[in-house]
Design an enzyme around this catalytic site. Structure first.
Site, mmCIF file in Angstrom:
data_model
loop_
_atom_site.group_PDB
_atom_site.id
_atom_site.type_symbol
_atom_site.label_atom_id
_atom_site.label_comp_id
_atom_site.label_asym_id
_atom_site.label_seq_id
_atom_site.Cartn_x
_atom_site.Cartn_y
_atom_site.Cartn_z
ATOM 1 N N ALA B 52 0.816 -1.220 0.000
ATOM 2 C CA ALA B 52 0.000 0.000 0.000
ATOM 3 C C ALA B 52 0.851 1.273 0.000
ATOM 4 O O ALA B 52 0.427 2.294 -0.549
ATOM 5 C CB ALA B 52 -0.940 -0.006 1.201
ATOM 6 N N ALA B 182 -1.680 -6.697 1.078
ATOM 7 C CA ALA B 182 -1.946 -8.117 1.318
ATOM 8 C C ALA B 182 -1.722 -8.510 2.771
ATOM 9 O O ALA B 182 -2.470 -9.320 3.331
ATOM 10 C CB ALA B 182 -1.045 -8.967 0.426
ATOM 11 N N CYS B 306 4.821 1.602 11.227
ATOM 12 C CA CYS B 306 5.732 2.330 10.332
ATOM 13 C C CYS B 306 6.434 3.473 11.051
ATOM 14 O O CYS B 306 7.404 4.021 10.560
ATOM 15 C CB CYS B 306 4.967 2.874 9.140
ATOM 16 S SG CYS B 306 3.982 1.621 8.350
#
Lengths: 123, 365
Positions: B52, B182, B306
């Site tokens: 993404a 995914a 992240c």
């Protein structure tokens, strides 16, 4: 010999020197410091003349600061309070493998200790 | 995935001169159908990416760089977006495009009135996430999509947190670009996709050059095994979506019941408009990093994975108006298909123990 991770964990969970409500505040020389990330540390030193007999602390912060509080506490018992001005904070870095981006926690220790010395000098 | 690493599918999907390449190519096209089927897209509208983050970059930079340089675009997005949206937008701003970031409401989702206001000054592209990765708050993409379509604004949605978990329909929701991943639904890491609406967007400027794969929008040899893994995860997610949602709601509600007695615990976001797989809680008198460290046998995080290396406070929580102390004391709990009620009990016991330990350290007990 314990690994730095084990030392970090043991020091983090060790509460032997944590200040408790039953401890008499007026016996102690107190030093405090905090930072912009809402972490803080408070040391309570019992001294005889200038020798440190016992140390207690309260702390809020990351696991490294909590562990540093205990390791520092253990290493200064029986030291002269004025010798703390020259304390080798880097010796704590390797004990817990303190990451570079967490080494600012040492400033908190240093400032709290300076505060203790100031209070001691003022009696 | 293992089959894709066997001899039969070991070929390069771009090498159509031999049966190995053809086999890989056919497997990839079947996988593309699975992805397209989950979001009601055409197979030709799906471009494989590495995840993404790349999809978000490709969508935003790809639209803006495709336009002539002397035509700056007006882009609207929000402060609550993932860094893989905010940082490309900052790059575009530096290049002369007009970027307006709006604040979410105190529950972490976008109010239609704020969006409408931001659109007033003109807007060519609007980008928002469906489910917020830190809070679980859900944006009304159906409403935002219709607002965009009415005004002929390109609508980009980052569905990294919602694909395979909530129903998605690019036609019904008027979506022009959609970033898919995914690994949030048990697929492999390192693979994702970008939906590009052929009628409204058609083409993007690629981020890379040097190959004709994926209509030259995303050149590079395709990772057959990853793609097949992603498609398998999507097929499974599609068939178990309803059950998953019921299960996650049970997990979330059980967790909230058990943690209700923890003094000072705050829940971030509106429980009626958050995805049940994510719960953000704050304990403003404690420090999140040490809270996590004190917890045994559980894998939970401070905020976004992240940004977990960073010592900076969460930009999402900040944009919702949380104070520094609450932000520093925030952790994100995620539940999944395999989370059991026993896991929730282990988690809450561990959390309570950690809270007691940290409160003892700071003199609170």
């Amino acid at each position: 010999m314990s690994s730095s991770v084990e030392i970090l964990k043991e020091a983090f969970f060790d509460t032997d020197h944590v200040f408790r409500a039953k401890d008499q505040t007026d016996q102690y020389t107190v030093g405090f410091s905090d930072n912009a990330q809402n972490m803080w540390i408070k040391f309570y030193l019992i001294t005889s003349h200038s020798k440190i007999i016992d140390v207690k602390y309260e702390v809020k912060g990351c696991q490294y600061l909590v562990a540093l509080a205990l390791l520092f506490t253990k290493s200064i018992i029986n030291q002269d309070i004025f010798s703390l001005a020259d304390f080798d904070y880097q010796s704590l870095v390797s004990m817990i493998d303190l990451p570079k981006n967490r080494q600012d926690r040492l400033f908190l220790l240093e400032d709290a200790v300076k505060d203790c010395i100031n209070h001691f000098e003022r009696g | 995935m293992a089959a894709a690493l066997d001899d039969d599918l070991l070929g390069n999907a771009s090498s159509l001169d031999h049966e190995f390449g053809l086999g890989a190519s056919q497997a990839i096209e079947l996988a593309r159908q699975d992805i397209a089927g989950l979001i009601n897209a055409q197979t030709g509208e799906i471009i494989w990416t590495s995840g993404a983050t790349e999809s978000n970059n490709l969508a935003l930079l790809g639209v803006c760089n495709f336009k002539p340089h002397d035509q700056p675009l007006r882009i609207v997005s929000s402060y609550a977006e993932h860094k893989s949206v905010i940082e490309p937008l900052m790059d575009l701003k530096r290049k002369g495009h007009h970027v307006e970031l709006i604040e979410p409401n105190k529950h972490g989702y976008l109010e239609p009135t704020s969006i409408e206001k931001a659109m007033e000054g003109g807007c060519d592209l609007l980008s928002c996430m469906h489910i917020n990765n830190e809070i679980g708050s859900v944006n009304d993409i159906d409403l935002i999509g219709s607002m965009c379509r009415e005004r002929k604004i390109i609508f980009h949605v980052d569905v990294a947190q919602s694909n395979g978990k909530l129903p998605l329909d690019v036609v019904k929701n008027n979506i022009d670009l959609m970033s898919l991943s995914a690994h949030k639904i048990y697929g492999p890491k390192g693979i994702g996709a970008l939906f590009i609406n052929q009628k409204t967007v058609g083409r993007l400027q690629p981020l890379m050059s040097g190959g004709g794969q994926e209509r030259a929008i995303r050149p590079g040899t395709l990772a057959t095994h990853q793609i097949i893994g992603m498609a398998s995860a999507y097929r499974l997610a599609k068939s178990s979506m309803e059950n998953d949602l019921v299960h996650l709601t049970e997990c979330r509600d059980h967790f909230l019941r058990l943690t209700n007695e923890i003094k000072g615990l705050m829940i971030n976001g509106d429980i009626h408009n958050t995805f049940p797989g994510i719960v953000s809680i704050s304990l403003p008198d404690l420090h999140a990093e040490s809270l996590l460290f004190a917890m045994d046998k559980v894998a939970i995080s401070k905020g976004s994975a992240c940004s977990s290396e960073s010592d900076e406070p969460s930009h999402v929580l900040k944009s919702m108006g949380l104070g520094r102390e609450a932000i520093e004391g925030t952790i994100r709990v995620s539940f999944g298909r395999h989370t059991s009620i026993e896991d929730i009990e282990t988690l809450t016991q561990s959390l309570k123990k950690a809270v007691d330990h940290l409160r003892l350290l700071k003199g609170g007990i």
